[in-house]
Design a protein around this motif. Sequence first.
Motif, short mmCIF file in Angstrom:
data_model
loop_
_atom_site.label_atom_id
_atom_site.label_comp_id
_atom_site.label_asym_id
_atom_site.label_seq_id
_atom_site.Cartn_x
_atom_site.Cartn_y
_atom_site.Cartn_z
N LEU A 34 5.29 -12.70 -3.84
CA LEU A 34 4.98 -11.62 -4.62
C LEU A 34 5.19 -10.44 -3.76
CD1 LEU A 34 3.81 -10.04 -7.34
CD2 LEU A 34 1.65 -10.82 -6.38
N LEU A 35 5.83 -9.34 -4.25
CA LEU A 35 5.96 -8.13 -3.65
C LEU A 35 5.06 -7.01 -4.41
CD1 LEU A 35 9.43 -8.14 -2.31
CD2 LEU A 35 7.64 -8.92 -1.08
N ALA A 36 4.38 -6.34 -4.06
CA ALA A 36 3.69 -5.08 -4.64
C ALA A 36 3.93 -4.05 -3.97
CB ALA A 36 2.14 -5.19 -4.77
N PRO A 37 5.01 -3.26 -4.12
CA PRO A 37 5.72 -1.89 -3.43
C PRO A 37 4.82 -0.91 -4.23
CG PRO A 37 7.31 -3.23 -4.23
CD PRO A 37 6.24 -3.71 -4.87
N PRO A 38 4.92 0.53 -3.59
CA PRO A 38 4.47 1.55 -4.54
C PRO A 38 5.23 1.87 -5.64
CG PRO A 38 4.75 2.18 -1.96
CD PRO A 38 5.39 0.60 -2.15
N PHE A 39 4.77 2.49 -6.43
CA PHE A 39 5.25 2.65 -7.84
C PHE A 39 6.78 2.87 -7.91
CE2 PHE A 39 0.70 3.53 -9.56
CZ PHE A 39 0.52 2.26 -9.90
N LYS A 87 0.99 -1.10 0.00
CA LYS A 87 -0.01 -0.03 0.08
C LYS A 87 0.87 1.26 0.04
CE LYS A 87 -3.61 -2.58 2.16
NZ LYS A 87 -4.82 -2.77 3.09
N MET A 88 0.49 2.38 0.42
CA MET A 88 1.09 3.73 0.72
C MET A 88 1.95 3.67 1.97
SD MET A 88 0.05 7.58 -0.24
CE MET A 88 -0.35 7.96 1.51
N ASN A 89 3.26 2.80 1.98
CA ASN A 89 3.97 2.69 3.13
C ASN A 89 5.23 2.76 2.73
OD1 ASN A 89 1.95 2.51 5.50
ND2 ASN A 89 1.39 0.77 4.13
N ASN A 90 6.14 3.46 3.87
CA ASN A 90 7.63 3.18 3.56
C ASN A 90 8.05 4.34 2.65
OD1 ASN A 90 7.59 1.55 5.89
ND2 ASN A 90 8.08 -0.42 4.25
N THR A 91 9.43 4.47 3.03
CA THR A 91 10.42 5.27 2.12
C THR A 91 11.07 4.44 1.35
OG1 THR A 91 11.95 5.56 3.73
CG2 THR A 91 10.52 7.57 3.53
N LEU A 92 11.90 5.04 0.44
CA LEU A 92 12.68 4.13 -0.41
C LEU A 92 13.67 3.14 0.61
CD1 LEU A 92 14.00 2.99 -2.96
CD2 LEU A 92 15.34 4.91 -3.23
N SER A 93 14.61 3.87 1.24
CA SER A 93 15.30 3.09 2.13
C SER A 93 14.72 2.06 3.19
CB SER A 93 16.26 4.18 2.96
OG SER A 93 15.38 4.83 3.91
#
Length: 249
Positions: free
Chosen positions: A39-44, A11-17
């Motif tokens: 499967l991982l679905a990170p933000p775009f 979902k809309m979580n975490n920064t890049l690092s």
Amino acid sequence: MRKKLIAGNWKMNNTLSESVELVEGILSKIKNYDDRLVLLAPPFTFLYRISGIIKETGVKLGGQNLYFEEKGAYTGEISGKMLKSVGCEYVILGHSERRNIFGEADELIRKKIIRAKEDLIPILCVGEKLEEREKGITEEIISNQVKNCLKDIPLNNADELVIAYEPVWAIGTGMNATPEQAQEVHLFIRELIGSLYSDYIKEEIKILYGGSVKPDNSASLLSQADIDGALVGGASLKVDDFVGIIENI
Ligand code: PGA
């Protein structure tokens, strides 16, 4: 035999690092499974980077959404080809947060599935709200969502689509469906897919459960006959929880 699929919807979580740390943590604890898919679905914004990290690990990558046009003047949108070009093989569509917060209706989701199928495997999410379950219309709601979103969409193979049953009342609430409640709806969806497509697709298509899946409830959910994996939100942001769900199969 349907391989189990465990998908993490960040979902809309975490920064890049933080995202890099999370994926590295997961990779350090999982094995190279041939009997299950991760499967991982990170933000775009993190897809490209994470794609490089998971390369050659067998872990799959997915987007959380896309727009149905191929390209053009659609400020802020992302296409299926863009997702594919950074290493995605899947895309989550029709998530209840897209439906309920962003007003996405079945017809829009259907257009997205049609476009997604050109490059990716769509994960179509369906699920009833609490008041719909209480009114006893869960099957009607699910049936309408599945039929409307897949209307006139051919499936040549069962691996061209994944379905995720996510009761809205169980998402992010800590209130998961019981294994029996989930199994009942999964079987209903499987029969429905059989009536829309074929017996072969009915037997082979993956139907995931989502909604407050945690390491301590995942084994009983995933041992149900028609539950082929999990779409995990909150617990996919914690290395030990996500790995626990994968390992508990
Ligand atoms: P949750 O989210 O695991 O935090 O309930 C599931 C989902 O929305 O896919």
